[in-house]
Design a protein around this motif. Structure first.
Motif, PDB file in Angstrom:
ATOM      1  N   GLY A 243       0.795  -1.226   0.000  1.00 47.49           N
ATOM      2  CA  GLY A 243       0.000   0.000   0.000  1.00 47.49           C
ATOM      3  C   GLY A 243       0.821   1.266   0.000  1.00 47.49           C
ATOM      4  O   GLY A 243       0.282   2.357  -0.214  1.00 47.49           O
ATOM      5  N   GLY A 244       2.134   1.149   0.243  1.00 49.11           N
ATOM      6  CA  GLY A 244       2.995   2.328   0.163  1.00 49.11           C
ATOM      7  C   GLY A 244       3.835   2.591   1.396  1.00 49.11           C
ATOM      8  O   GLY A 244       4.210   3.728   1.653  1.00 49.11           O
ATOM      9  N   PHE A 245       4.145   1.535   2.164  1.00 48.97           N
ATOM     10  CA  PHE A 245       4.962   1.695   3.375  1.00 48.97           C
ATOM     11  C   PHE A 245       4.365   2.760   4.290  1.00 48.97           C
ATOM     12  O   PHE A 245       5.060   3.630   4.803  1.00 48.97           O
ATOM     13  N   ILE A 246       3.067   2.668   4.456  1.00 48.53           N
ATOM     14  CA  ILE A 246       2.351   3.638   5.292  1.00 48.53           C
ATOM     15  C   ILE A 246       2.478   3.206   6.745  1.00 48.53           C
ATOM     16  O   ILE A 246       2.033   2.112   7.115  1.00 48.53           O
ATOM     17  N   LEU A 418      12.438  -0.712  -5.880  1.00 49.98           N
ATOM     18  CA  LEU A 418      11.075  -1.168  -6.106  1.00 49.98           C
ATOM     19  C   LEU A 418      10.116   0.003  -5.979  1.00 49.98           C
ATOM     20  O   LEU A 418      10.329   0.903  -5.169  1.00 49.98           O
ATOM     21  N   THR A 419       9.054  -0.037  -6.762  1.00 49.29           N
ATOM     22  CA  THR A 419       7.968   0.928  -6.599  1.00 49.29           C
ATOM     23  C   THR A 419       6.769   0.212  -5.985  1.00 49.29           C
ATOM     24  O   THR A 419       6.660  -1.013  -6.044  1.00 49.29           O
ATOM     25  N   THR A 420       5.878   0.987  -5.398  1.00 52.60           N
ATOM     26  CA  THR A 420       4.731   0.402  -4.722  1.00 52.60           C
ATOM     27  C   THR A 420       3.690   1.482  -4.502  1.00 52.60           C
ATOM     28  O   THR A 420       3.805   2.591  -5.023  1.00 52.60           O
ATOM     29  N   GLY A 421       2.685   1.181  -3.694  1.00 52.59           N
ATOM     30  CA  GLY A 421       1.689   2.175  -3.312  1.00 52.59           C
ATOM     31  C   GLY A 421       0.373   1.991  -4.025  1.00 52.59           C
ATOM     32  O   GLY A 421       0.314   1.565  -5.185  1.00 52.59           O
ATOM     33  N   TYR A 423      -1.375   4.176  -5.287  1.00 53.18           N
ATOM     34  CA  TYR A 423      -1.415   5.039  -6.465  1.00 53.18           C
ATOM     35  C   TYR A 423      -0.190   4.857  -7.360  1.00 53.18           C
ATOM     36  O   TYR A 423      -0.002   5.615  -8.307  1.00 53.18           O
ATOM     37  N   GLY A 424       0.666   3.887  -7.046  1.00 54.69           N
ATOM     38  CA  GLY A 424       1.846   3.625  -7.865  1.00 54.69           C
ATOM     39  C   GLY A 424       2.892   4.718  -7.807  1.00 54.69           C
ATOM     40  O   GLY A 424       3.728   4.813  -8.708  1.00 54.69           O
ATOM     41  N   ASN A 425       2.887   5.516  -6.733  1.00 57.31           N
ATOM     42  CA  ASN A 425       3.769   6.688  -6.681  1.00 57.31           C
ATOM     43  C   ASN A 425       4.738   6.655  -5.509  1.00 57.31           C
ATOM     44  O   ASN A 425       5.219   7.695  -5.068  1.00 57.31           O
ATOM     45  N   VAL A 426       5.032   5.458  -5.023  1.00 55.51           N
ATOM     46  CA  VAL A 426       5.942   5.323  -3.888  1.00 55.51           C
ATOM     47  C   VAL A 426       7.149   4.492  -4.302  1.00 55.51           C
ATOM     48  O   VAL A 426       7.010   3.445  -4.944  1.00 55.51           O
ATOM     49  N   MET A 427       8.327   4.980  -3.950  1.00 58.46           N
ATOM     50  CA  MET A 427       9.549   4.193  -4.094  1.00 58.46           C
ATOM     51  C   MET A 427       9.892   3.642  -2.724  1.00 58.46           C
ATOM     52  O   MET A 427      10.009   4.392  -1.754  1.00 58.46           O
ATOM     53  N   ARG A 428      10.059   2.332  -2.646  1.00 58.53           N
ATOM     54  CA  ARG A 428      10.359   1.698  -1.357  1.00 58.53           C
ATOM     55  C   ARG A 428      11.779   1.143  -1.377  1.00 58.53           C
ATOM     56  O   ARG A 428      12.256   0.648  -2.405  1.00 58.53           O
ATOM     57  N   PHE A 429      12.407   1.193  -0.241  1.00 56.81           N
ATOM     58  CA  PHE A 429      13.798   0.788  -0.118  1.00 56.81           C
ATOM     59  C   PHE A 429      13.907  -0.266   0.975  1.00 56.81           C
ATOM     60  O   PHE A 429      13.568  -0.018   2.134  1.00 56.81           O
ATOM     61  N   LEU A 430      14.397  -1.448   0.567  1.00 57.33           N
ATOM     62  CA  LEU A 430      14.502  -2.599   1.463  1.00 57.33           C
ATOM     63  C   LEU A 430      15.892  -3.230   1.337  1.00 57.33           C
ATOM     64  O   LEU A 430      16.026  -4.384   0.927  1.00 57.33           O
ATOM     65  N   PRO A 431      16.951  -2.502   1.667  1.00 60.29           N
ATOM     66  CA  PRO A 431      18.275  -3.095   1.530  1.00 60.29           C
ATOM     67  C   PRO A 431      18.461  -4.275   2.482  1.00 60.29           C
ATOM     68  O   PRO A 431      17.836  -4.318   3.549  1.00 60.29           O
ATOM     69  N   PRO A 432      19.294  -5.244   2.110  1.00 56.38           N
ATOM     70  CA  PRO A 432      19.602  -6.313   3.052  1.00 56.38           C
ATOM     71  C   PRO A 432      20.180  -5.725   4.344  1.00 56.38           C
ATOM     72  O   PRO A 432      20.905  -4.726   4.311  1.00 56.38           O
ATOM     73  N   LEU A 433      19.871  -6.342   5.453  1.00 60.89           N
ATOM     74  CA  LEU A 433      20.349  -5.814   6.728  1.00 60.89           C
ATOM     75  C   LEU A 433      21.855  -5.987   6.881  1.00 60.89           C
ATOM     76  O   LEU A 433      22.453  -5.376   7.765  1.00 60.89           O
ATOM     77  N   VAL A 434      22.470  -6.772   6.013  1.00 53.17           N
ATOM     78  CA  VAL A 434      23.926  -6.990   6.073  1.00 53.17           C
ATOM     79  C   VAL A 434      24.681  -6.101   5.093  1.00 53.17           C
ATOM     80  O   VAL A 434      25.894  -6.257   4.936  1.00 53.17           O
ATOM     81  N   ILE A 435      23.996  -5.165   4.442  1.00 56.15           N
ATOM     82  CA  ILE A 435      24.670  -4.291   3.482  1.00 56.15           C
ATOM     83  C   ILE A 435      25.699  -3.421   4.199  1.00 56.15           C
ATOM     84  O   ILE A 435      25.523  -3.032   5.349  1.00 56.15           O
TER      85      ILE A 435
END
Length: 453
Positions: A243-246, A418-421, A423-435
């Motif tokens: 839904g957009g990392f709300i 990745l994009t999400t939301g 309305y398709g207008n959210v960029m989400r960031f999920l880097p690995p926790l070991v980055i």
């Protein structure tokens, strides 16, 4: 990581932890593989970026053309411990050499029990618990609803705006977004009701009053439209994923949990995307001290192998009759060994602290980017679950076209986002926790350059 050392040190990695662009992305080999895909796989199975991966480790994925991309996706929050974690690989290999399957319901094995014991220990609440292992997040949610209906003798289930819970019939019904998840796939499952979510950026009276107002509205609608005595369960993601990392406004979740307790409604936390250290806590509902009756988990639980779980109060879980729960592949021994390795990595590697450190690095950079680019209407998230919402300048009108262009520019320059939301207008960031901190910072530089261009 100690309190004195909060940097993200690079873990020992098999692959060079570097961004390397040697061809256009996607390159010729990936394009050739994509042609084969088009002839073999239906177009309904989408892909964010048609590069074909040949190797991955730590914070990078390597494609068939030799490009090394920084990974800000983690397979949608799956590879929290990295996508070639040595401990996970070793335990899976050893198990595969012993046996790959018996079906736990036919001839059980210890690793299934050990995973359940660990889930009972680490999920919120100090009450007695039981756990059930299945294959996917959607299956976990379906089973949580089944258990809630059985235990309460009620049928209605309350879900929320912007929620995403899966692609099966029931979870598709529970999901809020029509396109692409629901369009043309009806009719849907009965006795599912949707309520408003405390969405701070878009709440009509502003973020300050959002939590109490949205909770009061949801409770009023449940009371008037359904009747609390008819509701088996209230199901919600503590932070909305697709839904957009709300992140619901403060006070919203506690008010709903209190209302549920007072009315015999079971509170189900869908922690499929938020679980296993992703948000800086082991589970996102811990942030406001929510203790769910049932918790659905998947994604980050087993480092990339298919595994999911329902964990809940023993008095609820024990109500279901023998044979009413299960499945042929649920709790496969390879996935169970992977999960045990992941849990060791989270605890020994202090990955909750690493997730918080990722947030400490990303959020200030993204907020600074927003001051230079008014198209970024909102920056939000916790830990290593971060998002920006893009709008048309001077408004809150969603801008999915700009979102897609920025994502495409990132991809072309070696950053997987990745994009999400809704309305398709959210960029989400999920880097690995070991980055590593260096790779994380370089990824943010690529994003910055994409906006500047």
């Amino acid at each position: 990581m100690t309190s004195q050392d909060t940097t993200l040190a690079a873990s020992a990695s098999r692959l060079p932890q570097e961004r390397r662009v040697v061809t256009e992305i996607p390159g010729p080999r990936s394009r050739a593989l994509h042609e084969r895909r088009l002839a073999a796989v239906p177009p309904g199975v989408g892909s964010v970026l048609p590069v074909y991966v040949t190797d991955a480790d730590g914070g990078v994925v390597v494609d068939a053309d030799g490009n090394s991309l920084i990974d800000f996706g983690s397979g949608i929050a799956v590879t929290n411990v990295g996508n070639a974690n040595p401990r996970v690989a070793a335990r899976v290999k050893a198990q595969a050499e012993r046996f790959t399957h018996t079906c736990f319901m036919v001839a059980p094995y210890e690793s299934y029990v050990a995973v359940c014991e660990n889930l009972n220990r680490i999920t919120p609440g100090d009450h007695e618990k039981r756990s059930l292992l299945v294959n996917s997040g959607a299956e976990a949610v379906e089973n949580a609803v089944k258990i809630a209906r059985y235990a309460t003798g009620r049928q209605a289930v309350v879900a929320f705006d912007h929620g995403y819970h899966g692609r099966t019939l029931l979870t598709m019904t529970l999901t809020a977004k029509n396109m692409p998840y629901k369009q043309g796939f009806g009719p849907y499952a009965p006795e599912v009701y949707r309520m408003p979510l405390a969405y701070p950026y878009r709440w009509p009276t502003g973020p300050d009053d959002c939590g109490p107002e949205a909770a009061a509205l949801a409770i009023e609608q449940i009371t008037k439209q359904i009747g609390p005595t008819n509701v088996a369960a209230l199901l919600i993601e503590p932070i909305q994923g697709e839904g957009g990392f709300i992140e619901p406004a403060p006070g919203f979740l506690p008010a709903l949990a209190e209302f549920s307790r007072a009315n015999g409604i079971l509170f189900i936390a869908d922690e499929v995307q938020t679980g296993f250290a992703r948000t800086g806590d082991l589970f996102a509902c811990e942030h406001e001290a929510i203790v769910p009756d049932l918790v659905a988990t998947a994604k980050g639980i087993a480092g990339g192998l298919p595994l999911a779980a329902v964990t809940g109060r023993a008095d609820i879980m024990d109500k279901v009759h023998g044979g009413g729960l299960g499945g042929t592949y649920g709790g496969n021994p390879l996935a169970c060994e992977a999960a045990l390795a992941v849990l060791e990595e989270i605890e020994e590697g202090k990955l909750t602290e690493r997730a918080r450190r990722i947030g400490e690095i990303m959020l200030p950079r993204l907020r600074a980017l927003a001051t230079r680019h008014p198209a970024i209407g909102d920056v939000r998230g916790r830990g290593a679950m971060i998002a920006i919402e893009l709008v048309r300048e001077g408004t809150k009108e969603p801008d999915p076209e700009l979102t897609a262009r920025i994502a495409r520019r990132c991809h072309e320059n070696g950053l997987l986002v990745l994009t999400t939301g809704t309305y398709g207008n959210v960029m989400r960031f999920l880097p690995p926790l070991v980055i590593s901190e260096e790779l994380l910072t370089e990824g943010l530089d690529v994003l910055d350059a994409a906006f500047e261009s």
